[in-house]
Design an enzyme around this catalytic site. Sequence first.
Site, short mmCIF file in Angstrom:
data_model
loop_
_atom_site.label_atom_id
_atom_site.label_comp_id
_atom_site.label_asym_id
_atom_site.label_seq_id
_atom_site.Cartn_x
_atom_site.Cartn_y
_atom_site.Cartn_z
N ASP A 30 -2.44 0.84 7.19
CA ASP A 30 -1.71 0.70 5.93
C ASP A 30 -1.21 -0.73 5.73
O ASP A 30 -1.22 -1.25 4.61
CB ASP A 30 -0.54 1.69 5.87
CG ASP A 30 -1.01 3.14 5.85
OD1 ASP A 30 -1.93 3.45 5.08
OD2 ASP A 30 -0.46 3.95 6.61
N ASP A 41 0.88 -1.17 0.00
CA ASP A 41 0.00 0.00 0.00
C ASP A 41 0.92 1.22 0.00
O ASP A 41 1.50 1.56 1.03
CB ASP A 41 -0.89 -0.01 1.24
CG ASP A 41 -1.83 1.18 1.28
OD1 ASP A 41 -2.28 1.62 0.20
OD2 ASP A 41 -2.12 1.67 2.39
N GLU A 51 -1.30 -1.24 -4.94
CA GLU A 51 -2.52 -0.49 -5.21
C GLU A 51 -2.26 0.57 -6.26
O GLU A 51 -1.21 1.22 -6.26
CB GLU A 51 -3.02 0.16 -3.91
CG GLU A 51 -4.41 0.72 -4.00
CD GLU A 51 -4.92 1.14 -2.64
OE1 GLU A 51 -5.77 0.41 -2.10
OE2 GLU A 51 -4.46 2.17 -2.12
#
EC number: 3.1.21.10
Length: 165
Positions: free
Chosen positions: A138, A7, A66
């Site tokens: 996260d 992430d 992502e």
Amino acid sequence: MRILGIDPGLRTLGWGVIEQRGSRLSHVANGLCHSDGDDLGERLLSLHNQIVEVIEEYRPDQAAIEQTFVNKDGAGTLKLGQARGVALLTLAQAGLPVGEYAPNRVKKTVVGVGHAEKEQVIHMVKLQLPGCLPKGADAADALAIAICHAYYGSAQALSQREVRA
């Protein structure tokens, strides 16, 4: 197959490693990479070095990250893109195949709805990876990205091969 999920973030980058054996998923590790200070180059180098350490310790076979979404804060989006670029470069240097997933697709895969809240993602990651204690939101997002790749990664690689053929 061992999957590293990332992430991306400039201040805090989450990572999570899962193991996939058939349809079974298990938690290996998760954590956060931090970069502080004023010098952007030093912060990006710090993220690179920390990701290298994760790769060397956990030896993933594939990775997932992502995709960046563009919001109203152009400067913030640019910084996120730079951190994401460093992560992609580091994964490429390690020779890892990388899947890229939109945030809504990750949430829909893990939670069942594309606009899930952070708490819902954390809860579902814990349910899907028994014994997992994410080291922050996260890190939970990174584990969710890895889970998404476990479900879609093989099909994505197959479809890319078919397109090339």
